[in-house]
Structure formats: C-alpha cells, structure tokens
Scaffold this motif. Structure first.
Motif, mmCIF file in Angstrom:
data_model
loop_
_atom_site.group_PDB
_atom_site.id
_atom_site.type_symbol
_atom_site.label_atom_id
_atom_site.label_comp_id
_atom_site.label_asym_id
_atom_site.label_seq_id
_atom_site.Cartn_x
_atom_site.Cartn_y
_atom_site.Cartn_z
ATOM 1 N N ASP A 1 -2.591 -7.997 -21.024
ATOM 2 C CA ASP A 1 -3.600 -8.495 -20.087
ATOM 3 C C ASP A 1 -2.872 -8.838 -18.785
ATOM 4 N N VAL A 2 -3.571 -8.630 -17.683
ATOM 5 C CA VAL A 2 -2.926 -8.819 -16.371
ATOM 6 C C VAL A 2 -3.547 -10.027 -15.669
ATOM 7 N N VAL A 3 -2.717 -11.079 -15.486
ATOM 8 C CA VAL A 3 -3.164 -12.270 -14.758
ATOM 9 C C VAL A 3 -2.591 -12.156 -13.351
ATOM 10 N N SER A 4 -3.469 -12.064 -12.348
ATOM 11 C CA SER A 4 -2.964 -11.950 -10.973
ATOM 12 C C SER A 4 -3.329 -13.174 -10.153
ATOM 13 N N TYR A 5 -2.315 -13.661 -9.446
ATOM 14 C CA TYR A 5 -2.483 -14.748 -8.489
ATOM 15 C C TYR A 5 -3.400 -14.214 -7.381
ATOM 16 N N ILE A 6 -4.269 -15.072 -6.880
ATOM 17 C CA ILE A 6 -5.251 -14.629 -5.877
ATOM 18 C C ILE A 6 -4.591 -14.069 -4.607
ATOM 19 N N ASN A 7 -3.307 -14.415 -4.393
ATOM 20 C CA ASN A 7 -2.558 -13.900 -3.240
ATOM 21 C C ASN A 7 -2.167 -12.436 -3.473
ATOM 22 N N CYS A 8 -3.173 -11.571 -3.522
ATOM 23 C CA CYS A 8 -2.930 -10.144 -3.710
ATOM 24 C C CYS A 8 -4.108 -9.381 -3.111
ATOM 25 N N SER A 9 -3.925 -8.076 -2.938
ATOM 26 C CA SER A 9 -4.968 -7.262 -2.310
ATOM 27 C C SER A 9 -6.125 -6.999 -3.283
ATOM 28 N N ALA A 10 -7.229 -6.492 -2.743
ATOM 29 C CA ALA A 10 -8.369 -6.111 -3.585
ATOM 30 C C ALA A 10 -7.935 -5.029 -4.580
ATOM 31 N N GLY A 11 -7.036 -4.142 -4.153
ATOM 32 C CA GLY A 11 -6.548 -3.058 -5.027
ATOM 33 C C GLY A 11 -5.830 -3.616 -6.247
ATOM 34 N N VAL A 12 -5.035 -4.677 -6.053
ATOM 35 C CA VAL A 12 -4.325 -5.302 -7.179
ATOM 36 C C VAL A 12 -5.318 -6.085 -8.034
ATOM 37 N N THR B 1 -6.924 -8.319 -15.201
ATOM 38 C CA THR B 1 -7.869 -8.813 -16.208
ATOM 39 C C THR B 1 -8.581 -10.046 -15.675
ATOM 40 N N VAL B 2 -7.777 -10.924 -15.055
ATOM 41 C CA VAL B 2 -8.321 -12.184 -14.532
ATOM 42 C C VAL B 2 -7.453 -12.636 -13.353
ATOM 43 N N ILE B 3 -8.107 -13.333 -12.420
ATOM 44 C CA ILE B 3 -7.401 -13.870 -11.249
ATOM 45 C C ILE B 3 -7.179 -15.357 -11.482
ATOM 46 N N CYS B 4 -6.131 -15.902 -10.848
ATOM 47 C CA CYS B 4 -5.937 -17.354 -10.872
ATOM 48 C C CYS B 4 -5.483 -17.810 -9.504
ATOM 49 N N ASN C 1 -5.490 -23.445 -10.795
ATOM 50 C CA ASN C 1 -6.068 -23.223 -12.132
ATOM 51 C C ASN C 1 -5.246 -22.254 -12.991
ATOM 52 N N ALA C 2 -4.031 -21.889 -12.529
ATOM 53 C CA ALA C 2 -3.241 -20.863 -13.237
ATOM 54 C C ALA C 2 -2.992 -21.240 -14.703
ATOM 55 N N VAL C 3 -2.681 -22.515 -14.952
ATOM 56 C CA VAL C 3 -2.386 -22.942 -16.329
ATOM 57 C C VAL C 3 -3.650 -22.777 -17.191
ATOM 58 N N ARG C 4 -4.784 -23.233 -16.630
ATOM 59 C CA ARG C 4 -6.056 -23.148 -17.369
ATOM 60 C C ARG C 4 -6.441 -21.688 -17.629
ATOM 61 N N VAL C 5 -6.230 -20.830 -16.633
ATOM 62 C CA VAL C 5 -6.584 -19.410 -16.779
ATOM 63 C C VAL C 5 -5.738 -18.781 -17.893
ATOM 64 N N PRO D 1 -6.537 -15.360 -25.264
ATOM 65 C CA PRO D 1 -6.123 -15.505 -26.673
ATOM 66 C C PRO D 1 -4.601 -15.457 -26.832
ATOM 67 N N LYS D 2 -4.076 -16.356 -27.687
ATOM 68 C CA LYS D 2 -2.627 -16.523 -27.870
ATOM 69 C C LYS D 2 -1.917 -15.230 -28.272
ATOM 70 N N GLU D 3 -2.639 -14.369 -29.009
ATOM 71 C CA GLU D 3 -1.978 -13.148 -29.500
ATOM 72 C C GLU D 3 -1.876 -12.074 -28.410
ATOM 73 N N ARG D 4 -2.543 -12.262 -27.272
ATOM 74 C CA ARG D 4 -2.494 -11.255 -26.207
ATOM 75 C C ARG D 4 -1.161 -11.327 -25.469
ATOM 76 N N LYS D 5 -0.595 -10.158 -25.161
ATOM 77 C CA LYS D 5 0.626 -10.120 -24.340
ATOM 78 C C LYS D 5 0.189 -10.177 -22.883
ATOM 79 N N LEU D 6 0.968 -10.883 -22.051
ATOM 80 C CA LEU D 6 0.537 -11.115 -20.671
ATOM 81 C C LEU D 6 1.546 -10.644 -19.630
ATOM 82 N N VAL D 7 0.966 -10.174 -18.529
ATOM 83 C CA VAL D 7 1.731 -9.867 -17.315
ATOM 84 C C VAL D 7 1.242 -10.844 -16.261
ATOM 85 N N PHE D 8 2.146 -11.384 -15.437
ATOM 86 C CA PHE D 8 1.739 -12.261 -14.331
ATOM 87 C C PHE D 8 2.281 -11.692 -13.034
#
Ligand code: 13P
Ligand code: SF4
Length: 322
Positions: free
Chosen positions: A122-133, A138-141, A145-149, A154-161
């Motif tokens: 799953d891809v968590v992207s900081y809002i400081n990125c372009s519309a293309g990114v 998967t979700v913006i933070c 709210n990054a910690v909450r996001v 789900p704990k079993e999901r692998k994450l990219v930030f």
C-alpha cells in the motif's frame, strides 16, 4: 505542438500608491473569493487571509469552501489539492512557480518506476506531492495525521511511504510499522542540524525545543515536542514555558507571537549560518502578486479530469478519517 506562454505577474501594472490590502479585501468580495494561507506565508498575507492553517486544515477548508474562487497562498501542491477537492471552483495561486522540494524531486513517472520494486505494498503519500503521485497512492496523509493514517491500514499490509523520508522515519518510530521510504526531503528542514540545535539549547537551557517531523531524526531526538505547524502553534499557545526554540520555517512565528506575545521565540538556525529558515518557494508569493492574482484571476490551476478523479480517491480516504 502549441506552446502556451507562461503567465508572468506584471508588477508594473500596479498603480503607484495603491492601497493593496484595501484592494485585496475589495476584490475578495467582488470575486466571491476565499483566501487560504499557509502558516509559512509572510505576515501581511496571513493577516489578509480568511483562513490560516496547516496542510490538513487548508485541504479541509478547500473541500467545503462556499466561494466561487479559492485564492491559495501557499505552494503549488496545496493549490492543486484544492482543485482536486473543489473542481467547480476557480483556483488561483499568486505565483505558479511556488513549488516544493519534496514534490519537485518526486515526479510521477519516476515514482511509478520506483514503486515497481514494491508491487504488493500500500502506498502512503505525504500531501506534499503532485496530483500524479497522489493518483498512484492508496491514501494521503499530512504531518498532523500521518500516524493515524498509517495506523488505519491493516497490520498485515506492507507499506511504502513517500516522498519525505524524515516524516516516514518518524511515523515508523511512532507506529512500530516498517515502511519502505522514498528518499525525499524538504530543503528547509534538512538544514537544521543536531549540532547547531544542541548548541542553541545549551545557550537557552530554559527553552523548549519544538520541531516539525520533516527534520532529520537526530534533530527530532533532541526535541521536547514534535508536530505539524498547527500542532507546534497549539503547543506554544498552551505550554507554560517562557521560551521556545522553533525548528521549522520561520513564517509560523507570526502566529506564535500573537498567541504568546510575552514568550521568547528563538528560530532554529539553518546550517548555512542564517539565523532562521525560510522556504524560498513559499516566499515567492507576495502581496503584489496576490493583488494581481485576484484582479486577473491568474495564474489558474487546471487539471485533466481523469487524473483529478484518480488523485481524489486517496485524498477522500484521508479526509474520511476526520
Ligand atoms: P504542515 O503545515 O502540514 O505541518 O506542513 C508543513 C510544510 O512544510 C508544508 O509544506
Ligand atoms: Fe516544501 Fe519544505 Fe517549502 Fe514545505 S517548507 S513547501 S516541505 S520546501
């Protein structure tokens, strides 16, 4: 291919002696415009704004704004986010070149290539990125709210930030989640070093060190409090300390002074030797350009509708978290 000439603010077209704050207020009413400003904008712009806030608060305001025009005094990704959330409104920004090192160093095509290493993440992207990114996420933070996001996934999901490795590392520490980090950074917060901040702490032992999570982990380790711009402001307003060393962009000091006029506010120095850190992109916006922007409704943020819809999904997922 048609070449569209970039919009250049014509400062010479501003009549000499014009009362710019009064004209800006008049144009705001005439255009049914709302003026949103980030805490890093210069003080006179903040004072003219209908709302001053951090990235999360500004995107919430943009989503619900009752106006025909959103005039966004911040950087490009913020105005672009406003357009994604409020497509029917005209969104303008005083200077279209007001970029962000995090967004600019993570172009969508490069990011798509980089993501190929992590096909099942799953891809968590900081809002400081372009519309293309955003469209690849998967979700913006935001920093508030990054910690909450991350905890909402789900704990079993692998994450990219992406794209801020410092914020990502800080979130990993807070949540205990492992994440693959895109190697981006903010050129403003990158300049604070543990060595200079520690020296400042030794000079002002009574002061509390407060820092934005875009700072390096070695700086954050020394901090009494870490948070987004709004959280830092709130901390200063409520904490009993008489002095604060502030490790973020110095524009925030304007609101801090208003909340705590008697407190000593010490901007953390940049390693370049400068006594405070200013974001060169944020500071491209000026009151003159703001006046032209409301007068001419230019430069305007426009976006391909297919891209907007893709970028909207992960933003809505963030906003749904409250
Ligand atoms: P926040 O206002 O969300 O803390 O973000 C800081 C920042 O660097 C904005 O670009
Ligand atoms: Fe981007 Fe850093 Fe400027 Fe914020 S302060 S807009 S993260 S370059």
């Amino acid at each position: 291919m048609d070449l569209i000439a970039p919009y250049v603010p014509d400062l010479e077209s501003i009549p000499a002696g014009l009362d710019l704050p009064a004209e800006i207020r008049r144009l705001k009413t005439e255009r049914r415009a709302i003026l949103l400003a980030h805490y890093y904008q210069e003080a006179e712009i903040q004072d003219l704004a209908d709302f001053v806030g951090d990235s999360l608060q500004l995107s919430q305001q943009a989503a619900k704004a009752d106006a025909d025009v959103i005039c966004f005094c911040g950087v490009h990704f913020m105005a672009e986010t406003a357009k994604i959330l409020s497509p029917a409104k005209t969104v303008v920004i005083p200077d279209m070149d007001a970029g962000c090192s995090l967004a600019d160093r993570c172009p969508a095509d490069h990011f798509a290539q980089w993501l190929k290493q992590y096909p099942d993440h799953d891809v968590v992207s900081y809002i400081n990125c372009s519309a293309g990114v955003k469209a690849l996420s998967t979700v913006i933070c935001t920093s508030s709210n990054a910690v909450r996001v991350v905890e909402s996934l789900p704990k079993e999901r692998k994450l990219v930030f992406a794209p801020d490795r410092h914020l990502g590392k800080w979130v990993m520490k807070q949540t205990g989640r492992d994440m693959a980090l895109f190697p981006g950074f903010c050129i403003v917060h990158e300049q604070f070093t543990a060595k200079r901040v520690a020296a400042l702490k030794a000079q002002h032992p009574e002061a509390k060190l407060i820092a934005h999570p875009e700072c390096d982990a070695t700086v954050l380790q020394l901090a009494d409090f870490v948070g987004s711009t709004a959280a830092l402001l709130n901390f200063v307003a409520k904490d009993g300390a008489k002095a604060f060393i502030v490790a973020t962009e110095a524009g925030i000091l304007h609101q801090m002074r208003q909340r705590r006029p008697e407190a000593e506010l010490i901007p953390a120095p940049a390693d370049s030797g400068c006594n405070c850190s200013l974001c060169p992109y944020m500071k491209l916006n000026s009151i003159e350009k703001l006046y032209l922007c409301l007068r001419d409704l230019k430069p305007e943020i426009t976006m391909d509708e297919g891209l907007r819809i893709q970028a909207l999904k992960p933003l809505e997922r963030m906003l749904a978290l409250g």
